[in-house]
Design a protein around this motif. Structure first.
Motif, mmCIF file in Angstrom:
data_model
loop_
_atom_site.group_PDB
_atom_site.id
_atom_site.type_symbol
_atom_site.label_atom_id
_atom_site.label_comp_id
_atom_site.label_asym_id
_atom_site.label_seq_id
_atom_site.Cartn_x
_atom_site.Cartn_y
_atom_site.Cartn_z
ATOM 1 N N PRO A 102 79.292 11.944 -31.912
ATOM 2 C CA PRO A 102 78.052 12.506 -32.462
ATOM 3 C C PRO A 102 77.139 13.115 -31.400
ATOM 4 N N HIS A 103 76.904 12.384 -30.318
ATOM 5 C CA HIS A 103 76.109 12.881 -29.199
ATOM 6 C C HIS A 103 77.016 13.001 -27.968
ATOM 7 N N THR A 114 77.007 17.282 -31.865
ATOM 8 C CA THR A 114 75.658 17.831 -31.687
ATOM 9 C C THR A 114 75.388 18.045 -30.202
ATOM 10 N N TYR A 127 71.607 19.792 -36.838
ATOM 11 C CA TYR A 127 70.891 19.121 -35.753
ATOM 12 C C TYR A 127 69.908 20.043 -35.049
ATOM 13 N N LYS A 148 65.789 16.283 -38.797
ATOM 14 C CA LYS A 148 66.928 17.191 -38.884
ATOM 15 C C LYS A 148 67.074 17.741 -40.299
ATOM 16 N N ASP A 200 78.083 23.101 -41.502
ATOM 17 C CA ASP A 200 78.486 22.007 -40.614
ATOM 18 C C ASP A 200 79.923 21.586 -40.902
ATOM 19 N N HIS A 221 68.993 6.700 -34.899
ATOM 20 C CA HIS A 221 68.716 8.113 -35.122
ATOM 21 C C HIS A 221 69.057 8.535 -36.541
ATOM 22 N N THR A 226 71.701 10.166 -36.931
ATOM 23 C CA THR A 226 72.600 11.287 -36.649
ATOM 24 C C THR A 226 74.056 10.868 -36.747
ATOM 25 N N HIS A 227 74.387 9.658 -36.337
ATOM 26 C CA HIS A 227 75.774 9.199 -36.411
ATOM 27 C C HIS A 227 76.288 9.248 -37.840
ATOM 28 N N VAL A 237 75.255 11.154 -40.341
ATOM 29 C CA VAL A 237 75.446 12.536 -40.786
ATOM 30 C C VAL A 237 76.717 13.115 -40.181
ATOM 31 N N CYS A 238 76.963 12.819 -38.903
ATOM 32 C CA CYS A 238 78.173 13.314 -38.243
ATOM 33 C C CYS A 238 79.431 12.707 -38.872
#
Length: 662
Positions: free
Chosen positions: A384-385, A413, A505, A512, A519, A545, A547-548, A550-551
């Motif tokens: 993810p990052h 991202t 992102y 976000k 994506d 976050h 974000t993980h 979503v990824c």
């Protein structure tokens, strides 16, 4: 599926694979352990949808009576999925909210910029999209003079009374049990007041303010007495990072040390959570203590691991008496003796261990987690990052490379917002000095470097606006090159390092965009090019976050759209976790031992990401650095295997297989 991405992503969520409530326990059951009525839903979307329908019914009933409906809402992200459902119902089903009165439970104080206020966010995510009259919305004032706070708080309470009291109070909960940011020791009779935030609350708020240094010292919040006077209270929580405090809130004795436990004394309170947030409740984590179970391998394994902890014995030393005294006599009846259960689970766990995460060539793979053929395999590690790969599975990554597999790493991202301004200044000063040495005079590169330095040091304002594109480019470039360096150190070839820069992102803000088809298409393109035999994805849903998650959804949605592809039929998907948590023992399907030397290599690979070492703005509420968290987690997993009576290793990285839904 292109026109129904949101539905598709919902279908590919993870929790249903691990919990089978229809076989083991009822969601609606109030067990003897639970002191607050609790509703558990398979996903956040289901829980939010049901709660939104309940609110809509109450709002419509009040409309027919010609009355207002008074709703109190918290700050934070917990109510967002409920707001999204209400907005959808307003647009698609004609739900009017014109009779709704909204009171914001708390606001930061003192505020320097309106863009960082809870009221601004509430307008952005909810109020601007529905027909609630502006005159029906009330909020604590984050800009008020401190000498006027007492009178303001008194008037805020008076306004609530004038509206007839609060009909429904929506609450989130902090990691320390704060509700309405009322921290430990707050009087249960307290009214709206100014409080200083504790350290945990400040860290939880840091995402909104980019850095903990920018978080205001306090909040003006409704007191516990105000909350408890609401006609109905609904506490909502989503995700496994809330599971510990949810267990305390619902099952622990009420105490002013954990303010959320005061809801145990409210006559009309309930908790609405998803399975991830319910993970530590007794009915989920230890259902045999609550009700008869339908035993499958995972549930048996969970029970035996628990029994080992209760008795401080390894698996093969458990006795019939141990089972009987700890409520597991049902297993003795099913399998005849403790020995029969013990050997079955011991072998089951033993077979998760492998030094060949890509499969051992020319070996019997009938009891191995990964198949022997094909060899070598094409492998994609989705990160993810630009550091999650080495933090989460750095030892396995190096092992895959050493064992001659074709390993690709895909950074989903850019991770640009996680680079501090000081890092950019340092790199720009380096760039300026190099330009001055080898290209004296004014050059575009030197001018840009000096411009960014000047902007970040003297001109930048925290005004809630997106970061400047040139600064974002510098931050993204720093992380990209750190990632290349970490991959190279781990053995990944330069041409096999991919930067996907998923569009969701790239907002330049902490907030976000939702996951979109663009994506998913980017992920699909990489999968089409590589056609992997193995994929590793981040299943770390405790990531603060978000974000993980979503990824993860992006990859699983891509897989769902491509499930007719021939190559996918021969591809296995393994999920790893990150710096915040490890898979529980009953979930682990592949355990890769890490030697002391390999653990040192993994640490070095993590340290290649220098911008994230100590100055990263989103370290969460854990004081340890990422390499320390990773090592502690990997050593703890190895210790757990040792305690169960298996081989002793320095560290272990663990994985769970994801099987796509047909």
């Amino acid at each position: 599926m292109r026109n129904n991405l949101s539905s598709q992503i919902t279908l590919t969520r993870v929790p249903e694979k691990y919990y089978k409530p229809e076989n083991a326990y009822e969601y609606s059951l109030l067990t003897r352990f639970e002191k607050v009525r609790t509703h558990i839903y398979a996903t956040m979307e289901e829980g939010a949808g049901e709660l939104a329908r309940e609110l809509a019914t109450s709002i419509r009933e009040r409309q027919r009576e010609g009355k207002q409906f008074v709703l109190a809402v918290p700050g934070g992200r917990s109510p967002y999925p409920i707001f999204r459902q209400l907005i959808r119902m307003h647009r698609e089903e004609g739900l009017s909210l014109r009779n709704v009165v909204v009171f914001l439970i708390y606001e930061f104080y003192p505020l320097a910029n309106e863009a960082y206020s809870n009221m601004h966010l509430l307008r952005e995510v909810f109020l601007d999209h529905v027909d609630i009259p502006k005159g029906n919305v009330y909020s604590p004032d984050g800009f008020i003079d401190k000498n006027d706070i007492y009178d303001f708080c008194r008037r805020y309470e008076q306004r609530i009374r004038e509206c007839g009291g609060i009909d429904c109070m929506l609450l989130g909960v902090g990691q320390a049990g704060t509700i309405g940011v009322n921290s430990a020791g707050t009087s249960v009779s307290s009214r709206t007041h100014l409080v200083l935030m504790d350290d945990t609350s400040r860290k939880e708020s840091a995402q909104l303010f980019r850095s903990i240094d920018n978080v205001p010292a306090g909040v003006i919040t409704m007191g516990l007495g105000t909350l408890m006077e609401a006609a109905k209270v609904v506490l909502v929580a989503w995700g496994e990072n809330k599971s510990r405090i949810i267990r305390e809130t619902i099952e622990a004795p009420a105490s002013d040390a954990v303010p959320s436990t005061c809801l145990q004394h409210h006559p009309n309170a309930k908790v609405v959570i998803d399975l991830s947030a319910a993970g530590q409740l007794t009915r989920i984590s230890h259902p045999w203590l609550v009700t008869p179970c339908v035993w499958d391998n995972k549930l048996i394994r969970r029970a035996i691991v628990w029994l080992c902890a209760q008795t401080d014995k390894p698996i093969l030393k458990l006795t019939n008496k141990d089972y009987s005294e700890h409520g597991l006599g049902e297993l003795l009846a099913l399998y005849g003796s403790a020995y029969n259960v013990n050997i079955r689970i011991f072998n089951d766990i033993q077979h998760t261990i492998t030094g060949w995460p890509g499969g051992k060539p020319n070996a019997d793979d009938s009891n191995r987690p990964e198949r022997a053929k094909p060899y070598p395999k094409r492998v994609i590690v989705f990160s993810p990052h630009p550091d999650d790969d080495v933090i989460s599975m750095g030892g396995t990554l190096r092992r895959l490379c050493d064992q001659q597999h074709e390993v690709h790493v895909a950074y989903e991202t850019s991770g640009n917002i996680a680079v501090g301004d000081d890092e950019v200044i340092r790199y720009c000063e380096y760039l300026r000095d190099v330009s001055e040495r080898y290209a004296p005079g004014e050059t575009p590169i030197r001018e840009k470097a000096e411009e960014i330095i000047r902007y970040l040091r003297y001109e930048k304002k925290e005004d809630g606006q997106p970061e400047r594109p040139d600064v974002l480019f510098m931050k993204g470039t720093i992380r990209r090159e750190e990632a290349r360096h970490g991959c190279r150190y781990s053995g990944v070839k330069d041409e096999h390092v991919h930067f996907l820069d998923l569009p969701f992102y790239e907002t330049g803000l902490v907030k976000k965009n939702p996951l979109g088809q663009r994506d998913v298409d980017i992920v699909k393109q990489l999968l089409t090019e590589v056609k992997p035999h193995q994929m590793f994805v981040a299943g770390d849903l405790a990531d603060p976050h978000g974000t993980h998650k979503v990824c993860l959804d992006a990859v699983l949605a891509a897989v769902d759209e491509m499930k007719g592809e021939e190559w996918l039929k021969d591809c296995r998907i393994w999920m790893y976790r990150g710096a915040w948590a490890e898979w529980e023992m009953d979930h682990i399907e592949m355990a890769v031992p890490i030697s002391p030397e390999e653990l040192r290599y993994k640490r070095n690979a993590i340290l290649k990401h220098q911008s994230q070492a100590e100055s990263a703005p989103y370290l969460g509420d854990d004081e340890r650095l990422f390499w320390q968290r990773a090592e502690d987690r990997n050593r703890a997993t190895a210790e757990m295997y040792k305690h169960l009576g298996l081989a002793a290793y320095e560290a272990i990285e663990a994985f769970v297989q994801y099987i796509p839904i047909d």
